[in-house]
Design a protein around this motif. Structure first.
Motif, PDB file in Angstrom:
ATOM      1  N   THR A 292       0.851  -1.188   0.000  1.00  0.00           N
ATOM      2  CA  THR A 292       0.000   0.000   0.000  1.00  0.00           C
ATOM      3  C   THR A 292       0.885   1.236   0.000  1.00  0.00           C
ATOM      4  N   VAL A 293       0.719   2.060  -1.019  1.00  0.00           N
ATOM      5  CA  VAL A 293       1.533   3.267  -1.188  1.00  0.00           C
ATOM      6  C   VAL A 293       0.656   4.502  -1.033  1.00  0.00           C
ATOM      7  N   MET A 294       1.120   5.459  -0.220  1.00  0.00           N
ATOM      8  CA  MET A 294       0.461   6.755  -0.144  1.00  0.00           C
ATOM      9  C   MET A 294       1.219   7.705  -1.068  1.00  0.00           C
ATOM     10  N   VAL A 295       0.561   8.157  -2.119  1.00  0.00           N
ATOM     11  CA  VAL A 295       1.183   9.095  -3.057  1.00  0.00           C
ATOM     12  C   VAL A 295       1.236  10.465  -2.397  1.00  0.00           C
ATOM     13  N   GLN A 296       2.421  11.043  -2.292  1.00  0.00           N
ATOM     14  CA  GLN A 296       2.585  12.346  -1.652  1.00  0.00           C
ATOM     15  C   GLN A 296       2.861  13.463  -2.642  1.00  0.00           C
ATOM     16  N   GLU A 297       3.546  13.145  -3.705  1.00  0.00           N
ATOM     17  CA  GLU A 297       3.903  14.144  -4.712  1.00  0.00           C
ATOM     18  C   GLU A 297       3.909  13.473  -6.069  1.00  0.00           C
ATOM     19  N   GLY A 298       3.549  14.236  -7.110  1.00  0.00           N
ATOM     20  CA  GLY A 298       3.553  13.675  -8.452  1.00  0.00           C
ATOM     21  C   GLY A 298       2.393  12.723  -8.690  1.00  0.00           C
ATOM     22  N   THR A 299       2.496  11.932  -9.746  1.00  0.00           N
ATOM     23  CA  THR A 299       1.443  10.983 -10.109  1.00  0.00           C
ATOM     24  C   THR A 299       2.065   9.617 -10.414  1.00  0.00           C
ATOM     25  N   LEU A 300       1.428   8.587  -9.896  1.00  0.00           N
ATOM     26  CA  LEU A 300       1.895   7.210 -10.074  1.00  0.00           C
ATOM     27  C   LEU A 300       1.106   6.556 -11.205  1.00  0.00           C
ATOM     28  N   HIS A 301       1.811   5.861 -12.102  1.00  0.00           N
ATOM     29  CA  HIS A 301       1.156   5.203 -13.238  1.00  0.00           C
ATOM     30  C   HIS A 301       1.481   3.707 -13.254  1.00  0.00           C
ATOM     31  N   VAL A 302       0.569   2.945 -13.826  1.00  0.00           N
ATOM     32  CA  VAL A 302       0.846   1.534 -14.078  1.00  0.00           C
ATOM     33  C   VAL A 302       2.026   1.455 -15.048  1.00  0.00           C
ATOM     34  N   SER A 303       2.936   0.504 -14.821  1.00  0.00           N
ATOM     35  CA  SER A 303       4.166   0.285 -15.594  1.00  0.00           C
ATOM     36  C   SER A 303       5.336   1.138 -15.115  1.00  0.00           C
ATOM     37  N   ASP A 304       5.120   2.021 -14.129  1.00  0.00           N
ATOM     38  CA  ASP A 304       6.235   2.779 -13.551  1.00  0.00           C
ATOM     39  C   ASP A 304       7.158   1.840 -12.780  1.00  0.00           C
ATOM     40  N   PHE A 305       8.442   2.173 -12.768  1.00  0.00           N
ATOM     41  CA  PHE A 305       9.404   1.444 -11.932  1.00  0.00           C
ATOM     42  C   PHE A 305       9.536   2.180 -10.601  1.00  0.00           C
ATOM     43  N   LEU A 306       9.390   1.432  -9.499  1.00  0.00           N
ATOM     44  CA  LEU A 306       9.485   2.017  -8.167  1.00  0.00           C
ATOM     45  C   LEU A 306      10.665   1.417  -7.406  1.00  0.00           C
ATOM     46  N   VAL A 307      11.316   2.260  -6.595  1.00  0.00           N
ATOM     47  CA  VAL A 307      12.430   1.815  -5.760  1.00  0.00           C
ATOM     48  C   VAL A 307      12.054   2.033  -4.305  1.00  0.00           C
ATOM     49  N   VAL A 308      12.166   0.972  -3.500  1.00  0.00           N
ATOM     50  CA  VAL A 308      11.914   1.044  -2.056  1.00  0.00           C
ATOM     51  C   VAL A 308      13.098   0.408  -1.351  1.00  0.00           C
ATOM     52  N   GLY A 309      13.820   1.201  -0.558  1.00  0.00           N
ATOM     53  CA  GLY A 309      14.984   0.654   0.124  1.00  0.00           C
ATOM     54  C   GLY A 309      15.994   0.123  -0.865  1.00  0.00           C
ATOM     55  N   GLU A 310      16.331  -1.164  -0.744  1.00  0.00           N
ATOM     56  CA  GLU A 310      17.299  -1.781  -1.640  1.00  0.00           C
ATOM     57  C   GLU A 310      16.634  -2.784  -2.580  1.00  0.00           C
ATOM     58  N   SER A 311      15.387  -2.527  -2.908  1.00  0.00           N
ATOM     59  CA  SER A 311      14.687  -3.375  -3.877  1.00  0.00           C
ATOM     60  C   SER A 311      13.865  -2.484  -4.810  1.00  0.00           C
ATOM     61  N   TYR A 312      13.494  -3.043  -5.952  1.00  0.00           N
ATOM     62  CA  TYR A 312      12.689  -2.277  -6.898  1.00  0.00           C
ATOM     63  C   TYR A 312      11.656  -3.205  -7.533  1.00  0.00           C
ATOM     64  N   GLY A 313      10.707  -2.615  -8.216  1.00  0.00           N
ATOM     65  CA  GLY A 313       9.679  -3.394  -8.888  1.00  0.00           C
ATOM     66  C   GLY A 313       8.976  -2.550  -9.935  1.00  0.00           C
ATOM     67  N   LYS A 314       8.287  -3.216 -10.828  1.00  0.00           N
ATOM     68  CA  LYS A 314       7.505  -2.547 -11.867  1.00  0.00           C
ATOM     69  C   LYS A 314       6.032  -2.748 -11.571  1.00  0.00           C
ATOM     70  N   ILE A 315       5.266  -1.660 -11.583  1.00  0.00           N
ATOM     71  CA  ILE A 315       3.838  -1.738 -11.236  1.00  0.00           C
ATOM     72  C   ILE A 315       3.085  -2.508 -12.324  1.00  0.00           C
ATOM     73  N   LYS A 316       2.523  -3.639 -11.918  1.00  0.00           N
ATOM     74  CA  LYS A 316       1.716  -4.440 -12.846  1.00  0.00           C
ATOM     75  C   LYS A 316       0.236  -4.067 -12.755  1.00  0.00           C
ATOM     76  N   ALA A 317      -0.181  -3.670 -11.541  1.00  0.00           N
ATOM     77  CA  ALA A 317      -1.593  -3.301 -11.353  1.00  0.00           C
ATOM     78  C   ALA A 317      -1.704  -2.403 -10.119  1.00  0.00           C
ATOM     79  N   MET A 318      -2.716  -1.518 -10.130  1.00  0.00           N
ATOM     80  CA  MET A 318      -3.007  -0.645  -8.987  1.00  0.00           C
ATOM     81  C   MET A 318      -4.486  -0.726  -8.646  1.00  0.00           C
ATOM     82  N   THR A 319      -4.760  -0.714  -7.327  1.00  0.00           N
ATOM     83  CA  THR A 319      -6.137  -0.785  -6.840  1.00  0.00           C
ATOM     84  C   THR A 319      -6.386   0.368  -5.891  1.00  0.00           C
ATOM     85  N   ASP A 320      -7.530   1.057  -6.032  1.00  0.00           N
ATOM     86  CA  ASP A 320      -7.837   2.165  -5.124  1.00  0.00           C
ATOM     87  C   ASP A 320      -8.504   1.649  -3.858  1.00  0.00           C
ATOM     88  N   SER A 321      -8.916   2.564  -2.980  1.00  0.00           N
ATOM     89  CA  SER A 321      -9.467   2.167  -1.686  1.00  0.00           C
ATOM     90  C   SER A 321     -10.836   1.516  -1.794  1.00  0.00           C
TER      91      SER A 321
END
Length: 595
Positions: A292-321
């Motif tokens: 679960t990610v809280m977007v604070q700045e900018g806009t997040l899109h499906v297929s974006d590459f995200l980096v968290v700590g020392e790992s990364y991933g590519k967004i395959k799908a997003m679900t809202d609340s």
């Protein structure tokens, strides 16, 4: 004479709260916040001022309007066919837009946090699937007459502080829920301390006011003992009586949240660089790793590459609340993301990368930085003075106090209050009965506080957590020893005075060129001693040609910390132009004892 709340008047007159406060300042009217009340006479004066401003603006606009009307036919005649007339001047599009406030609810167990969230969820969320919204995302969006409000459904104040301890500020507003029939309890005090440490605006919701034994006035009185003074008692703390069962006061609470957010002027650029925070992560048997990610700045899109700590991933799908699949999410939007290979921890910051190669580079850089930090931590532990932050004119010693009885707590707090001075402030963030907990360690880590225990000791598990986070836990059996420790902490916050102390000197007799270390001065110590990392002054004849640091000392092939008089050594200063016959004089800065 009837009174009117400031925000109600602003709403009725159609002006911003900030504008209303500006007018009150001009009249010299005192107020605590936009929820304060003003007299009917002041209301009439405000109306007259607004009417006068409107008349002046209208008068100034009239000639311009006439001129514009006169020029319009010519402008239309001159314009080529099919060419639109010039558009009116637009507002400054570079201004960053407002965003929805993010709210967390904390308090003592069984005081109604979950019930309050459930009531708001049922009445303010357009449920598009049956039940369990929080099990999807861990947060939800409530639509109110003032706009969207985002609530984080966290387990409590410890989770809130865990996120804060990782340097992430997720919540904009903290609501402390207190039961009207129970008043302040240990977890209530802890929740308040955690909210204060996070430096976020705090609202108090007195829940269960529908019960026959409810006593909201007792709660308000008890709050004053923590130096939290409700508005009706002359303070600036917003206190709202509510009932999660009947819904009484919930609309008022939402109104106060919106007012607080308006005063905080929360903004975020949806077109800016993406930034967010992990609220929670888990492994789903079917989907895999969900975060679960809280977007604070900018806009997040499906297929974006995200980096968290020392790992990364590519967004395959997003679900809202609401459990719906979405393709993008803007600021103040909680989304559940599928695409990480590892479960990220709550509170970790999220950033985007252009592509997989860039994401890998960021991860590699962070791994290097972590290893360097670990090595530095092994070599050198922070002192209390350094943990308390940079020295300023008035400095604060943050303490968490634990004792065996309430009487001991009160006695120690009384003594500590007399220890404050104009230069040093003692801030007892939390005082309670019993051994320190992991929650105390988290709070101390976030607020850079020291935990002092009187007649109680921390468990082995808590000590291990404290050691890992660099938090000092000190236990005492004699109260005067505890006070002596506080005196030492206070002294650590008084700016030290240093003076330079002479150590010794050496004569350079030969030069050795080293491929990595540069020029090493083969020297003979003629007086005193030389130490590694000491200040170095190189003199040639009667002239000082260089001042720097002794970065290395060798005896034959061995690195040494110190070399005494009468011994030969190799000296490596951070300068390669040293010559035979130079004199290297060493000194160090020592603290001068102050009375």
């Amino acid at each position: 004479m009837s009174k009117v709340r400031i925000y109600t008047l602003a709403k009725d007159l159609g002006v911003e709260n900030a504008k209303m406060l500006e007018l009150l300042d001009g009249l010299g009217v005192s107020y605590k916040s936009v929820s304060s009340t003003i007299e009917e006479e002041t209301v009439e004066l405000i109306k007259e001022m607004l009417a006068e401003e409107a008349a002046q603006e209208g008068g100034a606009a009239a000639p311009q309007t006439a001129a514009t009307q006169a020029a319009t036919p010519d402008a239309e005649q001159d314009a080529p066919t099919g060419t639109p007339a010039a558009a009116p001047a637009q507002a400054d599009v570079s201004e960053v837009p407002h965003r929805a406030p993010v709210v967390t609810i904390m308090g003592h167990v069984d005081h109604g946090k979950t019930s309050l969230l459930d009531y708001i969820r049922k009445t303010k969320v357009a449920a598009k699937e049956a039940g369990g919204i929080t099990q999807h995302v861990g947060a939800f969006e409530a639509q109110t007459s003032k706009g969207k409000i985002v609530f984080i459904d966290t387990p409590g104040h410890e989770a809130f502080t865990t996120i804060r301890a990782r340097g992430a500020n997720v919540a904009d507003i903290a609501i402390i829920v207190i039961a009207a029939d129970d008043s302040l309890m240990p977890q209530t005090r802890e929740a308040i301390a955690h909210a204060q440490a996070a430096n976020v605006p705090m609202l108090i919701a007195i829940n269960k006011v529908d019960l026959p034994q409810a006593d909201p006035d007792r709660v308000k009185t008890d709050l004053t003992q923590l130096n939290l003074v409700p508005e009706e008692y002359g303070g600036d703390l917003v206190v709202v009586p509510v009932s999660a069962k009947t819904g009484e006061g919930v609309e008022d609470l939402l109104e106060y949240i919106s007012l607080t957010a308006e005063l905080e002027d929360l903004r975020a650029d949806p077109k800016g660089t993406f930034g967010g925070v992990i609220i929670e992560g888990k492994v789903d048997k079917q989907a895999g790793v969900l975060a679960t990610v809280m977007v604070q700045e900018g806009t997040l899109h499906v297929s974006d590459f995200l980096v968290v700590g020392e790992s990364y991933g590519k967004i395959k799908a997003m679900t809202d609340s609401n459990g719906n699949r979405i393709k993008e999410a803007g600021p103040s939007t909680p989304v559940q993301v599928l695409g990480f290979s590892e479960v990220p921890s709550s509170g970790e910051k999220v950033q985007s990368a252009r592509n997989e190669h860039a994401a890998r580079e960021i991860v590699a850089q962070r791994a290097d930085e972590r290893r360097d930090a670990e090595n530095a931590r092994v070599q050198r532990r922070l002192t209390l003075e350094e943990m308390m932050g940079p020295l300023g004119s008035v400095r604060t010693v943050n303490l968490i106090l634990r004792a065996d009885t309430q009487g001991s707590v009160e006695a120690i707090q009384g003594i500590l209050a007399r220890k404050e001075s104009d230069d040093v402030k003692i801030n007892v963030m939390l005082a309670g009965i019993g051994a320190p907990t992991e929650g105390d360690v988290l709070l101390a880590s976030t607020a850079e506080a020291t935990i002092l225990c009187f007649s109680v000791t921390a468990s082995g598990g808590v000590k291990k957590v404290a050691e890992g986070k660099g938090v000092d836990i000190k236990s005492f059996r004699i109260i005067y020893e505890l006070i002596d420790e506080v005196d030492r902490l206070i002294k650590g916050n008084v700016e030290p005075v240093f003076e330079e102390k002479y150590l010794g000197r050496a004569e350079v007799r030969m030069l050795i060129k080293h491929p990595k270390s540069g020029t090493i001065a083969g020297s003979y110590v003629t007086d005193g001693s030389l130490k590694r990392n000491a200040k170095a002054k190189v003199t040639r004849g009667k002239q000082v040609v260089y001042e720097g640091t002794i970065v290395g000392l060798k005896r034959f092939k061995d690195d040494v910390r110190e070399v005494q008089t009468g011994y030969e050594c190799g000296i490596n200063v951070d300068w390669n132009d040293v010559m035979e016959g130079d004199i290297i004089e060493a000194s160090e800065m020592v603290e001068v004892e102050q009375n």
